[in-house]
Design an enzyme around this catalytic site. Structure first.
Site, PDB file in Angstrom:
ATOM      1  N   PHE A  56       0.841  -1.191   0.000  1.00 18.47           N
ATOM      2  CA  PHE A  56       0.000   0.000   0.000  1.00 18.47           C
ATOM      3  C   PHE A  56       0.881   1.248   0.000  1.00 18.47           C
ATOM      4  O   PHE A  56       1.806   1.371   0.802  1.00 18.47           O
ATOM      5  CB  PHE A  56      -0.918  -0.007   1.231  1.00 18.47           C
ATOM      6  CG  PHE A  56      -1.765   1.235   1.322  1.00 18.47           C
ATOM      7  CD1 PHE A  56      -2.710   1.520   0.338  1.00 18.47           C
ATOM      8  CD2 PHE A  56      -1.602   2.116   2.373  1.00 18.47           C
ATOM      9  CE1 PHE A  56      -3.480   2.674   0.417  1.00 18.47           C
ATOM     10  CE2 PHE A  56      -2.371   3.277   2.460  1.00 18.47           C
ATOM     11  CZ  PHE A  56      -3.313   3.552   1.474  1.00 18.47           C
ATOM     12  N   LYS A  70      10.060   2.962   6.329  1.00 19.18           N
ATOM     13  CA  LYS A  70       9.445   3.215   7.639  1.00 19.18           C
ATOM     14  C   LYS A  70      10.126   2.451   8.775  1.00 19.18           C
ATOM     15  O   LYS A  70      10.317   2.996   9.873  1.00 19.18           O
ATOM     16  CB  LYS A  70       7.968   2.847   7.576  1.00 19.18           C
ATOM     17  CG  LYS A  70       7.220   3.174   8.861  1.00 19.18           C
ATOM     18  CD  LYS A  70       5.715   2.973   8.719  1.00 19.18           C
ATOM     19  CE  LYS A  70       4.997   3.407   9.990  1.00 19.18           C
ATOM     20  NZ  LYS A  70       3.539   3.278   9.862  1.00 19.18           N
ATOM     21  N   MET A 109      -1.122  32.838 -22.684  1.00 21.87           N
ATOM     22  CA  MET A 109       0.033  32.581 -23.536  1.00 21.87           C
ATOM     23  C   MET A 109      -0.326  31.600 -24.651  1.00 21.87           C
ATOM     24  O   MET A 109       0.117  31.739 -25.787  1.00 21.87           O
ATOM     25  CB  MET A 109       1.205  32.058 -22.698  1.00 21.87           C
ATOM     26  CG  MET A 109       2.491  31.919 -23.472  1.00 21.87           C
ATOM     27  SD  MET A 109       2.997  33.462 -24.257  1.00 21.87           S
ATOM     28  CE  MET A 109       4.165  34.090 -23.073  1.00 21.87           C
TER      29      MET A 109
HETATM   30  C1  TPP Z   1       1.610  22.757 -15.534  1.00 20.39           C
HETATM   31  C2  TPP Z   1       1.540  23.410 -16.863  1.00 20.39           C
HETATM   32  N1  TPP Z   1       0.573  23.083 -17.749  1.00 20.39           N
HETATM   33  C3  TPP Z   1       0.515  23.696 -18.953  1.00 20.39           C
HETATM   34  C4  TPP Z   1       1.431  24.643 -19.312  1.00 20.39           C
HETATM   35  C5  TPP Z   1       1.365  25.314 -20.678  1.00 20.39           C
HETATM   36  N2  TPP Z   1       1.093  26.755 -20.528  1.00 20.39           N
HETATM   37  C6  TPP Z   1       2.060  27.690 -20.533  1.00 20.39           C
HETATM   38  S1  TPP Z   1       1.485  29.242 -20.264  1.00 20.39           S
HETATM   39  C7  TPP Z   1      -0.083  28.688 -20.142  1.00 20.39           C
HETATM   40  C8  TPP Z   1      -1.204  29.645 -19.875  1.00 20.39           C
HETATM   41  C9  TPP Z   1      -1.150  30.208 -18.507  1.00 20.39           C
HETATM   42  O1  TPP Z   1      -2.364  30.857 -18.256  1.00 20.39           O
HETATM   43  P1  TPP Z   1      -2.485  31.945 -17.132  1.00 20.39           P
HETATM   44  O2  TPP Z   1      -1.974  31.432 -15.846  1.00 20.39           O
HETATM   45  O3  TPP Z   1      -3.863  32.499 -17.116  1.00 20.39           O
HETATM   46  O4  TPP Z   1      -1.416  33.052 -17.610  1.00 20.39           O
HETATM   47  P2  TPP Z   1      -1.500  34.093 -18.832  1.00 20.39           P
HETATM   48  O5  TPP Z   1      -0.703  33.537 -19.945  1.00 20.39           O
HETATM   49  O6  TPP Z   1      -2.942  34.262 -19.195  1.00 20.39           O
HETATM   50  O7  TPP Z   1      -0.894  35.341 -18.281  1.00 20.39           O
HETATM   51  C10 TPP Z   1      -0.149  27.300 -20.329  1.00 20.39           C
HETATM   52  C11 TPP Z   1      -1.388  26.517 -20.317  1.00 20.39           C
HETATM   53  C12 TPP Z   1       2.437  24.937 -18.362  1.00 20.39           C
HETATM   54  N3  TPP Z   1       3.390  25.826 -18.610  1.00 20.39           N
HETATM   55  N4  TPP Z   1       2.460  24.335 -17.152  1.00 20.39           N
END
Ligand code: TPP
Ligand code: MG
Length: 583
Positions: A111, A161, A487
């Protein structure tokens, strides 16, 4: 002295100087949690193990000391894989202790058993599975030694453990604390080179003295090596301009006349172009990341390369250096300054006026810019950042998530002090900001800590604000809420014909203000430019709990400049108001 392995583990952490650790208990690690009650070490109980890992990272970023996380076996160990990988990519010193099922159960699919050392092998600098209680102090010492010397990084210690549980005879041990020599002798294959080769350093100085278009390409290694002062001396002695990568923001003051700021995919025009046109790049603790080089074949085509890194594996990994130097950045730069002085110092350099005027020409023609919002439009994220930058103390620690908000923060903040910028550069981990800010504030309670987060990122780890409230860690969070995975939206707009696939999040689901308040924070929402400053001022005055401001920002805003992925840095796209760009 006789004690149990669990007691020995905590005592070892105390002797390593650990003041605080981040974690969450469970079955396999229970016997190590018991002696924490009697220990002076502060334990911060997180709400998700990923939070513990990022907190340890934030702590290490801000203090330079190793961050410590402790979690149980199985799902808890897998939950820390992301922060381990993050710390590995960004060379952050960290020690992670994981519980493991008892020795006789290993390999039986017990587990909450998982092969933690196997899973984390490729995302740690080193990892250990302890099999004998008497080895605990030595392994803990080795873990801290490996995490903090040479190229820093995360080290994991997996602890079954039965060897820590006082109820099991296998946990009984005689306490012995090994000496520094014993630790070094016990690791015969591990001898990081810190002093650079004198002949190579002299060669580097000669290259510098011949160069007409040099640029210092400063990376995160400057900060790891505590080399900011040495870097400044080198730049001022030679008058050579400095670019600071995403990981090196703050390593050289943005206000310094020789500072060019951030290069790379979203770097400013002058930083990108000066590297492109340079005849010499002095790469110091930087690793020619693809986000900096763009298409490698087209990167800085005429530049000779001096590459200084403590990790020999970096030299020639991406671009063959003309002068490779393995060593600690601080020690090597100090020697380089000495060699330059021996060879005549600044007097011995060629005239670089033409180069300098080209640089200032680019700076004048292509400053960072954005279009102000018209009346009634949504807030511009850059406007929020400028207000935050101008109305917080100069040495505020700024932590960001990953996305557009991260790039704007790096671009628009003015970093004048080392260790004031905390972000996830190499792995680009959404959800990094809130827990890393908590860790930074725990390490530097004297400083104001602001997290600038995206709405998408915030939703990944916001629950750690419960930790912050419970532990009285008063961080401040500015959410740049553009209602999108911004982004990704930007890439879909620019490179996928505006086909927006699965990037819309909604501005008010969740209601960030209510969510913050439910976690014990002060929550605010800001929708218009007049509200920005009063909200920041109110947040700055609150020091007894976390604060979250939901800034409603323009969804359509894009990060410029941008070097589209796969293209050369020559193809840089500037803000549309600045015309064509390129050169
Ligand atoms: C854990 C993770 N999943 C997906 C991505 C791909 N990714 C890079 S930037 C982004 C968008 C981030 O969105 P937000 O936090 O609203 O920031 P914004 O770009 O809108 O400022 C994504 C999905 C990543 N970098 N990390
Ligand atoms: Mg967003």
């Amino acid at each position: 002295m006789q004690m149990s392995g669990g007691q020995a583990l905590i005592k070892s952490l105390e002797l390593e100087g650990v003041e605080v650790m981040f974690g969450l208990p469970g079955g396999a690690i229970l016997p190590v949690y018991d002696p924490i009650i009697d220990s002076p070490i502060r334990h911060i109980l997180v709400r998700h193990e990923q939070g513990a890992g990022h907190m340890a990272e934030g702590y290490a970023h801000a203090t330079g000391r190793p961050g410590v996380a402790m979690v149980t076996s199985g799902p808890a160990a897998t939950n820390v894989v992301t922060p381990l990988c993050d710390a590995y990519m960004d060379s952050i010193p960290m020690v992670c202790i994981t519980g493991q099922v008892p020795l006789p159960s290993i390999g039986t699919d017990a587990f909450q058993e998982c092969d933690t050392t196997g899973i984390t092998q490729s995302v740690t600098k080193h990892n250990f599975l302890i099999t004998d209680a008497k080895d605990i102090p030595r392994v803990v010492r080795e873990a801290f030694h490996i995490a903090t010397t040479g190229r820093p990084g995360p080290v994991l210690v997996d602890v079954p453990k039965d060897i820590v549980d006082p109820k099991n005879p296998r946990s009984a041990m005689d306490w012995y604390w090994p000496t520094d020599e014993e630790i070094r002798d016990g690791l015969p294959g591990y001898r990081p080179t810190t002093k650079g080769h004198p002949r190579k350093i002299r060669e580097a100085a000669e290259f510098i003295l011949q160069s007409r278009r040099p640029v210092i390409y400063a990376g995160g290694g400057i900060l790891k090596a505590r080399a900011a002062e040495a870097l400044r001396e080198l730049a001022e002695l030679t008058g050579i301009h400095v670019v600071t990568t995403l990981m090196a923001r703050g390593a050289f003051p943005d206000e310094h006349p020789l500072c060019l700021g951030m290069p790379g995919m979203h770097g400013n025009y002058t930083a990108v172009t000066s590297m492109q046109e340079a005849d010499l790049l002095i790469a110091l603790g930087s690793r020619f990341d693809d986000r900096v080089t763009g298409k490698v074949g087209g990167f800085a085509p005429e530049a000779k390369i001096i590459h200084v890194d403590i990790d020999p594996a970096e030299l020639g990994k991406v671009r063959r250096p003309d002068v490779p130097i393995v060593g600690d950045c601080r020690l090597v730069i100090e020697e380089m300054v000495r060699a330059l002085r021996d060879l005549g110092g600044s007097e011995a350099q060629p005239d670089r006026n033409e180069w300098k005027s080209r640089i200032s020409g680019w700076q004048e023609k292509y400053p960072l810019t954005y279009e102000q919002s018209a009346d009634g439009d949504d807030l511009k994220p850059q406007f929020v950042l400028e207000n935050l930058r101008d109305n917080t103390p100069d040495d505020t620690i700024v932590v960001s998530g990953v996305g557009q908000h991260q790039m704007w923060t790096s671009q628009y903040w003015r970093f004048n002090h080392p260790y004031t910028w905390v972000n996830s550069g190499g792995l680009g981990t959404m959800g990094f900001a809130v827990p890393a800010a908590i860790g930074a504030k725990v390490g530097r309670p004297d400083k104001m800590v602001w997290a600038v987060d995206g709405d998408g990122c915030f939703q990944m780890t916001a629950q750690e604000l419960v930790t912050a409230t419970a532990e009285r860690i008063p961080i401040k969070v500015a959410i740049l809420n553009n209602a999108y995975l911004g982004m990704v939206r930007q890439w879909q707009e620019m490179f996928y014909d505006e086909r927006y696939s699965e990037v819309y999040l909604s501005p008010d689901l969740p209601d960030y203000k209510m969510w913050a308040e439910s976690m014990g924070c002060i929550g605010m929402r800001v929708e218009s430019p007049e509200e920005v400053l009063p909200a920041i001022e109110k947040a700055n005055e609150i020091d007894d709990r976390p604060v979250v401001i939901d800034f409603r920002t323009d969804s359509r805003e894009k990060v410029y400049p941008m070097v589209p992925a796969g293209l050369s840095n020559d193809d840089i796209v500037v803000d549309p108001t600045q015309g064509e760009g390129g050169h």
